[in-house]
Motif scaffolding. Structure first.
Motif, PDB file in Angstrom:
ATOM      1  N   LEU A   1       0.829  -1.213   0.000  1.00 55.58           N
ATOM      2  CA  LEU A   1       0.000   0.000   0.000  1.00 55.58           C
ATOM      3  C   LEU A   1       0.858   1.255   0.000  1.00 55.58           C
ATOM      4  O   LEU A   1       0.519   2.245  -0.643  1.00 55.58           O
ATOM      5  CB  LEU A   1      -0.933   0.008   1.208  1.00 55.58           C
ATOM      6  N   ILE A   2       1.969   1.215   0.701  1.00 51.49           N
ATOM      7  CA  ILE A   2       2.873   2.370   0.700  1.00 51.49           C
ATOM      8  C   ILE A   2       3.454   2.572  -0.687  1.00 51.49           C
ATOM      9  O   ILE A   2       3.450   3.678  -1.227  1.00 51.49           O
ATOM     10  CB  ILE A   2       3.976   2.197   1.762  1.00 51.49           C
ATOM     11  N   SER A   3       3.918   1.489  -1.284  1.00 51.60           N
ATOM     12  CA  SER A   3       4.486   1.568  -2.633  1.00 51.60           C
ATOM     13  C   SER A   3       3.453   2.058  -3.642  1.00 51.60           C
ATOM     14  O   SER A   3       3.730   2.962  -4.443  1.00 51.60           O
ATOM     15  CB  SER A   3       5.008   0.184  -3.036  1.00 51.60           C
ATOM     16  N   SER A   4       2.260   1.489  -3.609  1.00 57.60           N
ATOM     17  CA  SER A   4       1.237   1.915  -4.575  1.00 57.60           C
ATOM     18  C   SER A   4       0.770   3.342  -4.281  1.00 57.60           C
ATOM     19  O   SER A   4       0.412   4.077  -5.201  1.00 57.60           O
ATOM     20  CB  SER A   4       0.065   0.939  -4.604  1.00 57.60           C
ATOM     21  N   GLY A   5       0.814   3.739  -3.012  1.00 59.60           N
ATOM     22  CA  GLY A   5       0.445   5.112  -2.656  1.00 59.60           C
ATOM     23  C   GLY A   5       1.401   6.124  -3.263  1.00 59.60           C
ATOM     24  O   GLY A   5       0.973   7.113  -3.868  1.00 59.60           O
ATOM     25  N   PHE A   6       2.692   5.872  -3.137  1.00 61.98           N
ATOM     26  CA  PHE A   6       3.654   6.809  -3.709  1.00 61.98           C
ATOM     27  C   PHE A   6       3.645   6.756  -5.235  1.00 61.98           C
ATOM     28  O   PHE A   6       3.822   7.784  -5.890  1.00 61.98           O
ATOM     29  CB  PHE A   6       5.058   6.574  -3.147  1.00 61.98           C
ATOM     30  N   HIS A   7       3.396   5.587  -5.796  1.00 65.00           N
ATOM     31  CA  HIS A   7       3.251   5.486  -7.251  1.00 65.00           C
ATOM     32  C   HIS A   7       2.077   6.354  -7.712  1.00 65.00           C
ATOM     33  O   HIS A   7       2.189   7.110  -8.683  1.00 65.00           O
ATOM     34  CB  HIS A   7       3.045   4.041  -7.686  1.00 65.00           C
ATOM     35  N   ALA A   8       0.962   6.247  -7.004  1.00 65.80           N
ATOM     36  CA  ALA A   8      -0.225   7.027  -7.375  1.00 65.80           C
ATOM     37  C   ALA A   8       0.044   8.524  -7.285  1.00 65.80           C
ATOM     38  O   ALA A   8      -0.474   9.300  -8.085  1.00 65.80           O
ATOM     39  CB  ALA A   8      -1.401   6.643  -6.472  1.00 65.80           C
ATOM     40  N   LEU A   9       0.859   8.925  -6.343  1.00 62.55           N
ATOM     41  CA  LEU A   9       1.168  10.344  -6.163  1.00 62.55           C
ATOM     42  C   LEU A   9       2.199  10.863  -7.165  1.00 62.55           C
ATOM     43  O   LEU A   9       2.496  12.055  -7.174  1.00 62.55           O
ATOM     44  CB  LEU A   9       1.679  10.585  -4.736  1.00 62.55           C
ATOM     45  N   SER A  10       2.699   9.994  -8.019  1.00 63.72           N
ATOM     46  CA  SER A  10       3.747  10.405  -8.961  1.00 63.72           C
ATOM     47  C   SER A  10       3.208  11.002 -10.261  1.00 63.72           C
ATOM     48  O   SER A  10       3.982  11.433 -11.107  1.00 63.72           O
ATOM     49  CB  SER A  10       4.656   9.210  -9.296  1.00 63.72           C
ATOM     50  N   GLU A  11       1.913  11.051 -10.414  1.00 66.04           N
ATOM     51  CA  GLU A  11       1.294  11.539 -11.657  1.00 66.04           C
ATOM     52  C   GLU A  11       0.569  12.857 -11.387  1.00 66.04           C
ATOM     53  O   GLU A  11      -0.305  12.919 -10.513  1.00 66.04           O
ATOM     54  CB  GLU A  11       0.316  10.483 -12.180  1.00 66.04           C
ATOM     55  N   PRO A  12       0.906  13.921 -12.109  1.00 63.68           N
ATOM     56  CA  PRO A  12       0.281  15.230 -11.870  1.00 63.68           C
ATOM     57  C   PRO A  12      -1.253  15.233 -11.931  1.00 63.68           C
ATOM     58  O   PRO A  12      -1.892  15.900 -11.121  1.00 63.68           O
ATOM     59  CB  PRO A  12       0.882  16.118 -12.960  1.00 63.68           C
ATOM     60  N   LEU A  13      -1.851  14.486 -12.859  1.00 67.81           N
ATOM     61  CA  LEU A  13      -3.315  14.480 -12.931  1.00 67.81           C
ATOM     62  C   LEU A  13      -3.907  13.847 -11.677  1.00 67.81           C
ATOM     63  O   LEU A  13      -4.929  14.310 -11.156  1.00 67.81           O
ATOM     64  CB  LEU A  13      -3.820  13.762 -14.183  1.00 67.81           C
ATOM     65  N   ARG A  14      -3.275  12.819 -11.152  1.00 67.33           N
ATOM     66  CA  ARG A  14      -3.786  12.188  -9.935  1.00 67.33           C
ATOM     67  C   ARG A  14      -3.680  13.142  -8.746  1.00 67.33           C
ATOM     68  O   ARG A  14      -4.566  13.163  -7.885  1.00 67.33           O
ATOM     69  CB  ARG A  14      -3.082  10.859  -9.686  1.00 67.33           C
ATOM     70  N   ILE A  15      -2.643  13.947  -8.718  1.00 67.32           N
ATOM     71  CA  ILE A  15      -2.518  14.974  -7.676  1.00 67.32           C
ATOM     72  C   ILE A  15      -3.674  15.973  -7.820  1.00 67.32           C
ATOM     73  O   ILE A  15      -4.299  16.354  -6.829  1.00 67.32           O
ATOM     74  CB  ILE A  15      -1.161  15.715  -7.773  1.00 67.32           C
ATOM     75  N   ARG A  16      -3.973  16.368  -9.052  1.00 59.35           N
ATOM     76  CA  ARG A  16      -5.085  17.301  -9.288  1.00 59.35           C
ATOM     77  C   ARG A  16      -6.422  16.699  -8.848  1.00 59.35           C
ATOM     78  O   ARG A  16      -7.275  17.391  -8.299  1.00 59.35           O
ATOM     79  CB  ARG A  16      -5.138  17.706 -10.758  1.00 59.35           C
ATOM     80  N   ILE A  17      -6.588  15.404  -9.088  1.00 55.38           N
ATOM     81  CA  ILE A  17      -7.811  14.720  -8.651  1.00 55.38           C
ATOM     82  C   ILE A  17      -7.922  14.798  -7.129  1.00 55.38           C
ATOM     83  O   ILE A  17      -8.968  15.153  -6.583  1.00 55.38           O
ATOM     84  CB  ILE A  17      -7.829  13.252  -9.123  1.00 55.38           C
ATOM     85  N   LEU A  18      -6.838  14.489  -6.445  1.00 55.53           N
ATOM     86  CA  LEU A  18      -6.846  14.523  -4.982  1.00 55.53           C
ATOM     87  C   LEU A  18      -7.109  15.934  -4.465  1.00 55.53           C
ATOM     88  O   LEU A  18      -7.866  16.121  -3.510  1.00 55.53           O
ATOM     89  CB  LEU A  18      -5.523  13.976  -4.431  1.00 55.53           C
ATOM     90  N   GLU A  19      -6.489  16.914  -5.096  1.00 55.08           N
ATOM     91  CA  GLU A  19      -6.715  18.309  -4.691  1.00 55.08           C
ATOM     92  C   GLU A  19      -8.187  18.691  -4.870  1.00 55.08           C
ATOM     93  O   GLU A  19      -8.752  19.384  -4.034  1.00 55.08           O
ATOM     94  CB  GLU A  19      -5.826  19.258  -5.499  1.00 55.08           C
ATOM     95  N   THR A  20      -8.795  18.233  -5.946  1.00 52.27           N
ATOM     96  CA  THR A  20     -10.206  18.535  -6.208  1.00 52.27           C
ATOM     97  C   THR A  20     -11.106  17.884  -5.161  1.00 52.27           C
ATOM     98  O   THR A  20     -12.109  18.457  -4.755  1.00 52.27           O
ATOM     99  CB  THR A  20     -10.595  18.070  -7.630  1.00 52.27           C
TER     100      THR A  20
END
Length: 116
Positions: free
Chosen positions: A11-30
């Protein structure tokens, strides 16, 4: 290694992988301020549903968002406990901060042993 450690590590590994993409960061921010359905996320982010679905799948696999089905709509919200897991993982490295050189600490000049 115990199953819980393997699960946590994954989960830690997949969490940081997920955070490595700018669009996914934008999704989380939204999603920071409110739960939104896919259609609203598409509109807010100006992306196609297929592109958004791909990235939401990654965020779900990392347990960073959670879906909620209501009729034919799927609503997404942040899964804050998973953010705490990632934060705690990084916090464990703070103990190494005393080993890092500070910007104010002077680095000794290199000596040239060939000087006569």
């Amino acid at each position: 290694m115990t199953t819980s450690l393997l699960t946590s590590s994954g989960l830690i590994s997949s969490g940081f992988h997920a955070l490595s993409e700018p669009l996914r960061i934008r999704i989380l921010e939204t999603l920071r301020s409110q739960e939104l359905c896919v259609a609203d996320l598409c509109e807010h982010l100006d992306v196609s549903q297929s592109k958004l679905s791909f990235h939401l799948k990654t965020l779900r696999a990392a347990a960073l968002v959670r879906p909620r089905q209501e009729g034919r709509w799927v609503y997404y919200s942040l899964n804050l406990p998973q953010f705490v897991v990632l934060e705690q993982y990084l916090a464990d490295y703070r103990r190494f901060a005393v080993m890092l050189p500070t910007a104010n600490r002077e680095v000794p000049a290199a000596t040239n042993s060939n000087k006569i």
